[in-house]
Scaffold this active site. Structure first.
Site, PDB file in Angstrom:
ATOM      1  N   THR A 117       0.816  -1.212   0.000  1.00  8.60           N
ATOM      2  CA  THR A 117       0.000   0.000   0.000  1.00  8.60           C
ATOM      3  C   THR A 117       0.849   1.259   0.000  1.00  8.60           C
ATOM      4  O   THR A 117       1.945   1.277   0.565  1.00  8.60           O
ATOM      5  CB  THR A 117      -0.900   0.001   1.262  1.00  8.60           C
ATOM      6  OG1 THR A 117      -1.478   1.286   1.404  1.00  8.60           O
ATOM      7  CG2 THR A 117      -0.105  -0.302   2.517  1.00  8.60           C
ATOM      8  N   TYR A 141      -2.202   0.130   9.950  1.00  4.50           N
ATOM      9  CA  TYR A 141      -2.426  -0.516   8.653  1.00  4.50           C
ATOM     10  C   TYR A 141      -1.157  -0.475   7.804  1.00  4.50           C
ATOM     11  O   TYR A 141      -0.683  -1.510   7.312  1.00  4.50           O
ATOM     12  CB  TYR A 141      -3.585   0.171   7.917  1.00  4.50           C
ATOM     13  CG  TYR A 141      -3.696  -0.257   6.484  1.00  4.50           C
ATOM     14  CD1 TYR A 141      -4.062  -1.556   6.158  1.00  4.50           C
ATOM     15  CD2 TYR A 141      -3.414   0.624   5.449  1.00  4.50           C
ATOM     16  CE1 TYR A 141      -4.146  -1.960   4.840  1.00  4.50           C
ATOM     17  CE2 TYR A 141      -3.493   0.233   4.132  1.00  4.50           C
ATOM     18  CZ  TYR A 141      -3.855  -1.063   3.828  1.00  4.50           C
ATOM     19  OH  TYR A 141      -3.917  -1.458   2.517  1.00  4.50           O
TER      20      TYR A 141
HETATM   21  N1  UFG Z   1     -12.906  10.466   2.945  1.00  5.49           N
HETATM   22  C1  UFG Z   1     -13.893  11.379   3.274  1.00  5.49           C
HETATM   23  N2  UFG Z   1     -15.137  10.893   3.507  1.00  5.49           N
HETATM   24  C2  UFG Z   1     -15.455   9.561   3.452  1.00  5.49           C
HETATM   25  C3  UFG Z   1     -14.440   8.655   3.117  1.00  5.49           C
HETATM   26  C4  UFG Z   1     -13.174   9.134   2.866  1.00  5.49           C
HETATM   27  O1  UFG Z   1     -13.650  12.576   3.367  1.00  5.49           O
HETATM   28  O2  UFG Z   1     -16.605   9.201   3.710  1.00  5.49           O
HETATM   29  C5  UFG Z   1     -11.550  10.967   2.671  1.00  5.49           C
HETATM   30  C6  UFG Z   1     -10.504  10.414   3.614  1.00  5.49           C
HETATM   31  O3  UFG Z   1     -10.425  11.186   4.793  1.00  5.49           O
HETATM   32  C7  UFG Z   1      -9.260  10.502   2.751  1.00  5.49           C
HETATM   33  C8  UFG Z   1      -9.782  10.253   1.339  1.00  5.49           C
HETATM   34  O4  UFG Z   1     -11.175  10.507   1.398  1.00  5.49           O
HETATM   35  O5  UFG Z   1      -8.742  11.797   2.801  1.00  5.49           O
HETATM   36  C9  UFG Z   1      -9.575   8.836   0.879  1.00  5.49           C
HETATM   37  O6  UFG Z   1     -10.013   7.964   1.904  1.00  5.49           O
HETATM   38  P1  UFG Z   1     -10.291   6.423   1.669  1.00  5.49           P
HETATM   39  O7  UFG Z   1     -10.850   5.878   2.931  1.00  5.49           O
HETATM   40  O8  UFG Z   1     -11.062   6.238   0.422  1.00  5.49           O
HETATM   41  O9  UFG Z   1      -8.852   5.827   1.386  1.00  5.49           O
HETATM   42  P2  UFG Z   1      -7.476   6.012   2.188  1.00  5.49           P
HETATM   43  O10 UFG Z   1      -6.697   7.058   1.467  1.00  5.49           O
HETATM   44  O11 UFG Z   1      -7.683   6.190   3.635  1.00  5.49           O
HETATM   45  O12 UFG Z   1      -6.819   4.583   2.055  1.00  5.49           O
HETATM   46  C10 UFG Z   1      -6.731   3.981   0.813  1.00  5.49           C
HETATM   47  C11 UFG Z   1      -6.586   2.492   0.986  1.00  5.49           C
HETATM   48  C12 UFG Z   1      -5.262   2.140   1.524  1.00  5.49           C
HETATM   49  C13 UFG Z   1      -4.164   2.820   0.774  1.00  5.49           C
HETATM   50  C14 UFG Z   1      -4.399   4.284   0.710  1.00  5.49           C
HETATM   51  C15 UFG Z   1      -3.301   4.920  -0.086  1.00  5.49           C
HETATM   52  O13 UFG Z   1      -7.594   1.963   1.829  1.00  5.49           O
HETATM   53  O14 UFG Z   1      -5.087   0.757   1.402  1.00  5.49           O
HETATM   54  O15 UFG Z   1      -5.650   4.508   0.125  1.00  5.49           O
HETATM   55  O16 UFG Z   1      -3.473   6.294  -0.167  1.00  5.49           O
HETATM   56  F1  UFG Z   1      -3.006   2.615   1.375  1.00  5.49           F
END
Ligand code: UFG
Length: 328
Positions: A117, A141
């Site tokens: 990741t 994670y």
């Molecule tokens: N977000 C919101 N509202 C939501 C969901 C997400 O504002 O309802 C924001 C989060 O705070 C973040 C962005 O959208 O800023 C992306 O969030 P995600 O939960 O979609 O994904 P993450 O970036 O947290 O994590 C994902 C994968 C990981 C990977 C990562 C790499 O789950 O496995 O991307 O950037 F490592």
């Protein structure tokens, strides 16, 4: 040549199974159905319900099905959940992966592809991040995955095993032919959540944090289409089969979109102006993370086909509608 796909009933794993089948490879899926779905695995693949951390079971599967490569997808993947339950993440993502790697070594499986990741980099606000950037995960994670990268490197140095680590950025979209998509219940990932809000599956959504040091104050991410990601795994498999050395690659398009931009694209693609609430930052979120993908293009010859956020969102909408019809 059969490939063991752990987590093959899940979102990304099920797209890998399709990619393997499209290329004429045999896929054997091992999945405990904790988040995946039996129905995600078509009749052409062998399905075994079980735990990838059960070394004896994995060794039996390898022997029975003539497995020559392992693609390891099964994992817990929610960053904030890992902050609340670190030991669950270290058990599932790290300790059990050790058993899976041990099964590969014990049975002489020489090719291993690992779903890592972008979270291993931590905050990478300085621009597109390359594979040699400092590793400083901000969440359990990210650390649970980085430890597996280290285990693979140490194991490959000691045994006859070569691996490819693929560091995924933000995976989204669905199989363009509509055969698979993200079916996860209680999904937390941005595009899935926004698409569900657009289709009335939830009353609205929240944006976590408006005060980041980014152009519009919301987090920047690099969204990669899931079939392009599956293709990267096929390219990695071909690379290992050709006898090349172990390597680590970023999987992303090299283009960052803010949370606000993604929400706007979902509103435009769906034609629905769903309610969006601004709330405080979420734990474990890096402000910005965008891939430098020059290595995977140069070394694996990876050529993405679906690098278009609007098209990715449209695929996600189409898949969500399909799910809606199946699970009214
Ligand atoms: N977000 C919101 N509202 C939501 C969901 C997400 O504002 O309802 C924001 C989060 O705070 C973040 C962005 O959208 O800023 C992306 O969030 P995600 O939960 O979609 O994904 P993450 O970036 O947290 O994590 C994902 C994968 C990981 C990977 C990562 C790499 O789950 O496995 O991307 O950037 F490592």
């Amino acid at each position: 040549m059969a490939v063991l796909v752990t987590g093959g009933a899940g979102y990304i794993g099920s797209h890998m199974v399709l990619a393997l089948q499209d290329a004429g490879d045999q896929a054997v899926v091992l999945d405990n159905l904790s988040t995946g779905f039996r129905s995600a695995v078509g009749a052409a693949a062998t399905f075994i319900e079980g735990d990838f951390g059960d070394q004896a079971l994995v060794e039996r599967i390898i022997a029975t099905h003539g497995i020559t490569a392992i693609a390891h997808f099964a994992a817990k993947i929610v960053v904030p959940e890992s902050v609340a339950d670190p030991l669950g993440y270290y058990l599932n993502n790290t300790a059990k992966a050790r058993n899976l790697i041990a099964a590969a070594v014990a049975t002489g499986v020489r090719h291993f592809i690992f779903s890592s990741t972008a979270a291993v980099y931590g905050d990478a606000s300085g621009g597109a991040v390359g594979e040699d950037a400092p590793l400083a995960p901000m969440s359990p994670y990210g650390r649970s995955k980085l430890m597996v990268e280290w285990m693979l490197a140490d194991t490959a140095a000691a045994h006859d095993l070569r691996y490819v680590v693929l560091r995924y950025f933000n995976v989204a979209g669905a199989d363009p032919a509509g055969r698979a998509g993200q079916s996860t219940r209680d999904a937390t990932h941005l595009i899935k959540v926004a698409v569900q809000a657009a289709l009335g599956r939830r009353p609205g959504m929240s944006i976590f944090g408006m005060d980041y040091d980014t152009p519009d104050g919301t987090c920047l991410r690099d969204y990669i289409q899931v079939s392009d990601l599956a293709q990267a795994h096929r390219d990695a498999l071909a690379y290992l089969r050709a006898g090349h050395d172990s390597h680590t690659f970023n999987c992303g398009y090299g283009q960052g979109y803010s949370v606000r931009q993604v929400v706007d694209v979902v509103k435009a693609a769906s034609g629905v102006d769903f309610p969006v609430t601004m709330v405080p930052r979420r734990a474990g979120d890096p402000p910005a993370i965008v891939a430098d993908n020059s290595r995977i293009k140069a070394v694996l010859g990876w050529r993405p086909r679906y690098d278009d956020l609007s098209a990715i969102v449209t695929q996600a909408l189409d898949w969500e509608r399909r799910l809606h019809n199946q699970r009214p």
